[in-house]
Scaffold this active site. Sequence first.
Site, PDB file in Angstrom:
ATOM      1  N   GLU A  70       6.353   4.192  13.476  1.00 43.35           N
ATOM      2  CA  GLU A  70       5.347   3.170  13.788  1.00 43.35           C
ATOM      3  C   GLU A  70       5.788   2.260  14.928  1.00 43.35           C
ATOM      4  OE1 GLU A  70       4.034   0.620  10.549  1.00 43.35           O
ATOM      5  OE2 GLU A  70       2.666  -0.411  11.906  1.00 43.35           O
ATOM      6  N   ASP A  90       7.461   5.209   8.521  1.00 42.43           N
ATOM      7  CA  ASP A  90       6.993   3.818   8.499  1.00 42.43           C
ATOM      8  C   ASP A  90       8.122   3.005   7.883  1.00 42.43           C
ATOM      9  OD1 ASP A  90       5.852   1.384   8.345  1.00 42.43           O
ATOM     10  OD2 ASP A  90       3.948   2.066   7.507  1.00 42.43           O
ATOM     11  N   ASP A  93       6.057  -0.168   5.059  1.00 47.09           N
ATOM     12  CA  ASP A  93       4.618  -0.071   4.823  1.00 47.09           C
ATOM     13  C   ASP A  93       4.265  -1.235   3.903  1.00 47.09           C
ATOM     14  OD1 ASP A  93       2.074   1.024   5.142  1.00 47.09           O
ATOM     15  OD2 ASP A  93       2.188   1.884   3.140  1.00 47.09           O
ATOM     16  N   THR A  95       3.754  -4.518   5.797  1.00 46.91           N
ATOM     17  CA  THR A  95       4.414  -5.590   6.565  1.00 46.91           C
ATOM     18  C   THR A  95       3.814  -6.956   6.231  1.00 46.91           C
ATOM     19  OG1 THR A  95       4.943  -4.049   8.322  1.00 46.91           O
ATOM     20  CG2 THR A  95       4.978  -6.368   8.912  1.00 46.91           C
ATOM     21  N   ASP A 220       1.564   5.783   7.729  1.00 45.24           N
ATOM     22  CA  ASP A 220       1.292   5.193   6.404  1.00 45.24           C
ATOM     23  C   ASP A 220       1.103   6.283   5.340  1.00 45.24           C
ATOM     24  OD1 ASP A 220       1.015   2.528   7.515  1.00 45.24           O
ATOM     25  OD2 ASP A 220      -1.017   3.038   8.125  1.00 45.24           O
TER      26      ASP A 220
HETATM   27  C1  IPD Z   1      -0.716  -0.979   6.604  1.00 46.20           C
HETATM   28  C2  IPD Z   1      -0.741  -0.984   5.107  1.00 46.20           C
HETATM   29  C3  IPD Z   1      -2.070  -1.481   4.640  1.00 46.20           C
HETATM   30  C4  IPD Z   1      -3.216  -0.650   5.187  1.00 46.20           C
HETATM   31  C5  IPD Z   1      -3.138  -0.540   6.690  1.00 46.20           C
HETATM   32  C6  IPD Z   1      -1.767  -0.022   7.085  1.00 46.20           C
HETATM   33  P1  IPD Z   1       1.669  -1.506   7.676  1.00 46.20           P
HETATM   34  O1  IPD Z   1       0.523  -0.522   7.071  1.00 46.20           O
HETATM   35  O2  IPD Z   1      -0.491   0.299   4.594  1.00 46.20           O
HETATM   36  O3  IPD Z   1      -2.152  -1.432   3.247  1.00 46.20           O
HETATM   37  O4  IPD Z   1      -4.430  -1.268   4.887  1.00 46.20           O
HETATM   38  O5  IPD Z   1      -4.141   0.357   7.131  1.00 46.20           O
HETATM   39  O6  IPD Z   1      -1.691   0.144   8.479  1.00 46.20           O
HETATM   40  O7  IPD Z   1       1.106  -2.143   8.901  1.00 46.20           O
HETATM   41  O8  IPD Z   1       1.977  -2.512   6.636  1.00 46.20           O
HETATM   42  O9  IPD Z   1       2.766  -0.557   7.963  1.00 46.20           O
HETATM   43 CA    CA Z   2       4.686  -0.566   8.972  1.00 48.45          CA
END
Ligand code: IPD
Ligand code: CA
Length: 284
Positions: A70, A90, A93, A95, A220
């Site tokens: 990512e 990731d 996951d 953040t 993700d």
């Molecule tokens: C996000 C989380 C979140 C989801 C987003 C993701 P990140 O990933 O999984 O639950 O709603 O679509 O992008 O930014 O925390 O790695």
């Molecule tokens: Ca992330």
Amino acid sequence: MSNLWQNAMDHAVAIARKSGEVVREALRDDRKVMTKSSSIDLVTKTDQKVEHLIIQSVREKFPSHRFIGEESVAAGETCDLTDSPTWIIDPIDGTTNFVHAFPFVAVSIGFYVNKQSEFAVVYSCLEDKMFTARRGGGAFCNGEPLQVSDQEDVRQSIIATEFGSNRDVEAVDKIFSSLRNILCLPVQGVRSAGTAAINMCLVASGCAEAYYEIGVHVWDIAAASLIVSEAGGVLMDVDGGAVDLMSRRIVAANNRTIAENLVKEIESFSPTRDDTPPPQVNHY
Ligand code: IPD
Ligand code: CA
């Protein structure tokens, strides 16, 4: 999975556990936040540090392998899945959860060869749950086998979903319209863990019947997809077709009946694909 990739999987489990220690430590005293594409698209030094740690350690052991991470993609690397052995990472996951100390945060590592998932590791750092799966070898949490729920009636199900970070009004309207349809089926509950990977592991564990989202990224869902399918679940696009990891759309369900009933209620839209090349800059 042939035993060929067992060393790589053992390494993935070890490095995910080590990454979890880094995340837990940072959660205590280092949650300074930066933004990426918008004020709600967050990143921290810990995301970058953990991704670097994973990639460096894998590179030392498997120098020919490729990566989709990512934070590397955010820094300008391409997001291409080729036939070569590829680690899809990731580092954190969830953040936004991490930044707020909302207690669901995962390290997610998927491993693909010939565009097929060979093994997967999702480490839910604060729960200390290590979810693993091997192609053809089942899915596990801390070594215990996982099995999806056997519920066939969507009206007796819990559906997990997320609102993502798209605040475009048209997209938000579709997200709410889908949610309204699903709530009014009615289902027994709708839940959000704040991480796609953990939502999918909840499906694999039989605690939720399905998870769907439009707006996720390949990192993700790359690992948790195998965990769901090896626990007996199914993956689908939100329009009911075959899932496409780069499309930013996913339904992960305990069975086809629940998935098909769910997709009837989802108003779909298509975010920019993860594998869209960045715009060319002309230097005249
Ligand atoms: C996000 C989380 C979140 C989801 C987003 C993701 P990140 O990933 O999984 O639950 O709603 O679509 O992008 O930014 O925390 O790695
Ligand atoms: Ca992330």
